[in-house]
Design a protein around this motif. Structure first.
Motif, PDB file in Angstrom:
ATOM      1  N   ASP A 115       0.819  -1.220   0.000  1.00  0.00           N
ATOM      2  CA  ASP A 115       0.000   0.000   0.000  1.00  0.00           C
ATOM      3  C   ASP A 115       0.848   1.264   0.000  1.00  0.00           C
ATOM      4  O   ASP A 115       0.393   2.314  -0.467  1.00  0.00           O
ATOM      5  CB  ASP A 115      -0.933  -0.002   1.215  1.00  0.00           C
ATOM      6  N   PHE A 116       2.068   1.194   0.499  1.00  0.00           N
ATOM      7  CA  PHE A 116       2.929   2.369   0.488  1.00  0.00           C
ATOM      8  C   PHE A 116       3.404   2.703  -0.922  1.00  0.00           C
ATOM      9  O   PHE A 116       3.683   3.870  -1.222  1.00  0.00           O
ATOM     10  CB  PHE A 116       4.132   2.155   1.412  1.00  0.00           C
ATOM     11  N   LYS A 117       3.509   1.684  -1.761  1.00  0.00           N
ATOM     12  CA  LYS A 117       3.996   1.933  -3.121  1.00  0.00           C
ATOM     13  C   LYS A 117       2.898   1.751  -4.171  1.00  0.00           C
ATOM     14  O   LYS A 117       3.167   1.331  -5.300  1.00  0.00           O
ATOM     15  CB  LYS A 117       5.189   1.029  -3.436  1.00  0.00           C
ATOM     16  N   VAL A 118       1.665   2.084  -3.797  1.00  0.00           N
ATOM     17  CA  VAL A 118       0.559   2.037  -4.754  1.00  0.00           C
ATOM     18  C   VAL A 118       0.833   3.004  -5.908  1.00  0.00           C
ATOM     19  O   VAL A 118       1.209   4.158  -5.690  1.00  0.00           O
ATOM     20  CB  VAL A 118      -0.769   2.391  -4.057  1.00  0.00           C
ATOM     21  N   PHE A 119       0.633   2.520  -7.111  1.00  0.00           N
ATOM     22  CA  PHE A 119       0.835   3.365  -8.289  1.00  0.00           C
ATOM     23  C   PHE A 119      -0.346   3.281  -9.249  1.00  0.00           C
ATOM     24  O   PHE A 119      -0.942   4.297  -9.612  1.00  0.00           O
ATOM     25  CB  PHE A 119       2.115   2.970  -9.024  1.00  0.00           C
ATOM     26  N   THR A 120      -0.679   2.070  -9.666  1.00  0.00           N
ATOM     27  CA  THR A 120      -1.658   1.898 -10.744  1.00  0.00           C
ATOM     28  C   THR A 120      -3.008   2.494 -10.389  1.00  0.00           C
ATOM     29  O   THR A 120      -3.621   3.210 -11.198  1.00  0.00           O
ATOM     30  CB  THR A 120      -1.804   0.405 -11.068  1.00  0.00           C
ATOM     31  N   GLN A 121      -3.499   2.209  -9.178  1.00  0.00           N
ATOM     32  CA  GLN A 121      -4.828   2.684  -8.800  1.00  0.00           C
ATOM     33  C   GLN A 121      -4.891   4.208  -8.784  1.00  0.00           C
ATOM     34  O   GLN A 121      -5.854   4.806  -9.280  1.00  0.00           O
ATOM     35  CB  GLN A 121      -5.217   2.123  -7.430  1.00  0.00           C
ATOM     36  N   ILE A 122      -3.877   4.834  -8.207  1.00  0.00           N
ATOM     37  CA  ILE A 122      -3.854   6.302  -8.164  1.00  0.00           C
ATOM     38  C   ILE A 122      -3.736   6.878  -9.572  1.00  0.00           C
ATOM     39  O   ILE A 122      -4.448   7.825  -9.950  1.00  0.00           O
ATOM     40  CB  ILE A 122      -2.695   6.796  -7.284  1.00  0.00           C
ATOM     41  N   TYR A 123      -2.866   6.311 -10.370  1.00  0.00           N
ATOM     42  CA  TYR A 123      -2.608   6.865 -11.703  1.00  0.00           C
ATOM     43  C   TYR A 123      -3.830   6.722 -12.602  1.00  0.00           C
ATOM     44  O   TYR A 123      -4.164   7.639 -13.366  1.00  0.00           O
ATOM     45  CB  TYR A 123      -1.407   6.160 -12.328  1.00  0.00           C
ATOM     46  N   VAL A 124      -4.508   5.582 -12.536  1.00  0.00           N
ATOM     47  CA  VAL A 124      -5.655   5.353 -13.408  1.00  0.00           C
ATOM     48  C   VAL A 124      -6.892   6.093 -12.918  1.00  0.00           C
ATOM     49  O   VAL A 124      -7.587   6.759 -13.695  1.00  0.00           O
ATOM     50  CB  VAL A 124      -5.939   3.837 -13.523  1.00  0.00           C
ATOM     51  N   MET A 125      -7.166   6.025 -11.631  1.00  0.00           N
ATOM     52  CA  MET A 125      -8.428   6.539 -11.110  1.00  0.00           C
ATOM     53  C   MET A 125      -8.425   8.050 -10.911  1.00  0.00           C
ATOM     54  O   MET A 125      -9.498   8.673 -10.869  1.00  0.00           O
ATOM     55  CB  MET A 125      -8.771   5.835  -9.791  1.00  0.00           C
ATOM     56  N   THR A 126      -7.272   8.668 -10.766  1.00  0.00           N
ATOM     57  CA  THR A 126      -7.210  10.125 -10.596  1.00  0.00           C
ATOM     58  C   THR A 126      -6.585  10.823 -11.788  1.00  0.00           C
ATOM     59  O   THR A 126      -6.335  12.030 -11.727  1.00  0.00           O
ATOM     60  CB  THR A 126      -6.420  10.484  -9.326  1.00  0.00           C
ATOM     61  N   GLY A 127      -6.346  10.087 -12.869  1.00  0.00           N
ATOM     62  CA  GLY A 127      -5.782  10.711 -14.058  1.00  0.00           C
ATOM     63  C   GLY A 127      -4.358  11.184 -13.881  1.00  0.00           C
ATOM     64  O   GLY A 127      -3.987  12.252 -14.382  1.00  0.00           O
ATOM     65  N   GLY A 128      -3.545  10.411 -13.163  1.00  0.00           N
ATOM     66  CA  GLY A 128      -2.138  10.764 -13.011  1.00  0.00           C
ATOM     67  C   GLY A 128      -1.816  11.565 -11.768  1.00  0.00           C
ATOM     68  O   GLY A 128      -0.726  12.143 -11.690  1.00  0.00           O
ATOM     69  N   GLY A 129      -2.712  11.618 -10.794  1.00  0.00           N
ATOM     70  CA  GLY A 129      -2.423  12.344  -9.560  1.00  0.00           C
ATOM     71  C   GLY A 129      -3.451  13.370  -9.170  1.00  0.00           C
ATOM     72  O   GLY A 129      -3.232  14.117  -8.206  1.00  0.00           O
ATOM     73  N   GLY A 130      -4.561  13.427  -9.872  1.00  0.00           N
ATOM     74  CA  GLY A 130      -5.622  14.347  -9.508  1.00  0.00           C
ATOM     75  C   GLY A 130      -5.402  15.746 -10.046  1.00  0.00           C
ATOM     76  O   GLY A 130      -4.388  16.066 -10.680  1.00  0.00           O
ATOM     77  N   ILE A 131      -6.373  16.612  -9.787  1.00  0.00           N
ATOM     78  CA  ILE A 131      -6.320  18.002 -10.245  1.00  0.00           C
ATOM     79  C   ILE A 131      -5.202  18.730  -9.506  1.00  0.00           C
ATOM     80  O   ILE A 131      -5.169  18.765  -8.282  1.00  0.00           O
ATOM     81  CB  ILE A 131      -7.671  18.699 -10.014  1.00  0.00           C
ATOM     82  N   ALA A 132      -4.269  19.300 -10.271  1.00  0.00           N
ATOM     83  CA  ALA A 132      -3.125  20.042  -9.712  1.00  0.00           C
ATOM     84  C   ALA A 132      -2.310  19.183  -8.763  1.00  0.00           C
ATOM     85  O   ALA A 132      -1.702  19.690  -7.812  1.00  0.00           O
ATOM     86  CB  ALA A 132      -3.601  21.311  -9.011  1.00  0.00           C
TER      87      ALA A 132
END
Length: 328
Positions: free
Chosen positions: A259-276
């Motif tokens: 969980d500390f190195k989550v990448f795919t879920q954040i990148y896909v679901m927030t479009g690369g890190g979210g707004i700004a």
């Protein structure tokens, strides 16, 4: 007097032939030598040696290259050969630690990972206990459903969750009466949505592992606790959890690492890190620095920091358990 003497004779007769009595406690040549490790104690390491060699080869060289790149000024110009590579030492780390965004992302990563680990352990342990209470058919159905979630690729699972919570066509908003509410627009709602997906794809490992541990607990122990009037929560807290602590240590450490190195879920679901960049975590932040900005040395430095943090957390956790007398 006579009884004590006869008792001594009987004890002496019990000593088998060819064996001497107890040795003196004093030093010298007659004292027992320190035990040497037997061949049987080295046998497990011989079986593990091939796997350790393969893992060492797969991990040692990439970690070495990661640390090496983090000590140089390495950008797209150096990759293409347009400029020479220059040694920076710890300059990349100084630049990284002087960046305020790095500390914000680090704090968000720690809080998000802690929430994911807590949710994964809670859901996995609760369903593991539930598996011991239901009949064979519901147990099989729950196991197959959980394993299906576990086997689903992260990209596929993230896309499905986005469709479920879609502002226009998602069934979740219709069921909750939220209209066109966008879950990925707000920072906390986006993190919460990703947290649900991470827990959904991570709890089966905890559930199956803990369930196997519960099945190994003697039934008499649980029956005795139930006869004493203990509730299910009390049985888990006072009986099962202490007996399953070695298993819980393993699943907790692995959940922290994952969980500390989550990448795919954040990148896909927030479009690369979210707004700004409001939903950035360290892995996505390192990706943006290394590939979006072509600052490969800074991305490598973030990777080294993540590795050191995970090693520190694991070692501290194991040390605390050893102080409590747990054998690991």
């Amino acid at each position: 007097m006579t009884g004590s003497v006869s008792q001594g004779v009987i004890e002496r007769r019990r000593v088998p032939a060819g064996r001497s009595g107890p040795r003196p406690r004093g030093g010298g040549r007659g004292s027992a030598a320190a035990p040497r490790p037997s061949a049987s104690s080295r046998t497990p390491w011989l079986y593990l040696a091939p796997a350790l060699v393969v893992l060492g080869g797969l991990l040692a060289y990439p970690i070495y290259q990661l640390g090496l790149i983090s000590l140089f000024h390495y950008t797209q110009a150096q990759v293409s050969g347009g400029e020479p590579t220059t040694f920076e030492g710890f300059g990349n780390y100084a630049e990284l630690f002087g960046d305020e965004q790095f500390w914000q992302v680090l704090l968000a990563t720690v809080v998000f990972a802690a929430a994911c680990v807590a949710g994964t352990l809670a859901v996995g342990c609760a369903l593991a206990v539930l598996l011991t209470r239901v009949r064979a058919v519901p147990r099989l159905a729950l196991m197959l459903a959980a394993l299906g979630a576990w086997a689903t690729p992260a990209v596929t699972g993230s896309t499905v969750w986005l469709l479920l919570f879609d502002a226009d066509f998602g069934p979740v908003n219709r069921m909750l009466g939220l209209g066109d509410h966008s879950w990925t627009y707000g920072r906390y709602s986006a993190f919460f949505l990703v947290l649900l997906e991470v827990v959904w794809c991570s709890f089966p490992f905890v559930m199956v592992t803990v369930y196997a541990g519960i099945r190994a607990v003697p039934a008499e122990v649980l029956e005795a606790a139930a006869l004493d009037g203990a509730s299910q929560w009390r049985i888990w807290r006072s009986v099962l959890a202490p007996m399953l602590r070695p298993i819980l240590v393993v699943v907790t450490i692995q959940s922290v690492i994952w969980d500390f190195k989550v990448f795919t879920q954040i990148y896909v679901m927030t479009g690369g890190g979210g707004i700004a960049g409001q939903n950035l975590v360290l892995n996505v932040y390192a990706y943006q620095r290394a590939f979006a900005s072509s600052q490969y040395s800074l991305g490598a430095a973030i990777g080294v920091v993540m590795l050191l943090i995970l090693l520190a957390v694991t070692l501290v956790y194991l040390r605390l358990l050893r102080r409590q007398g747990e054998e690991l």
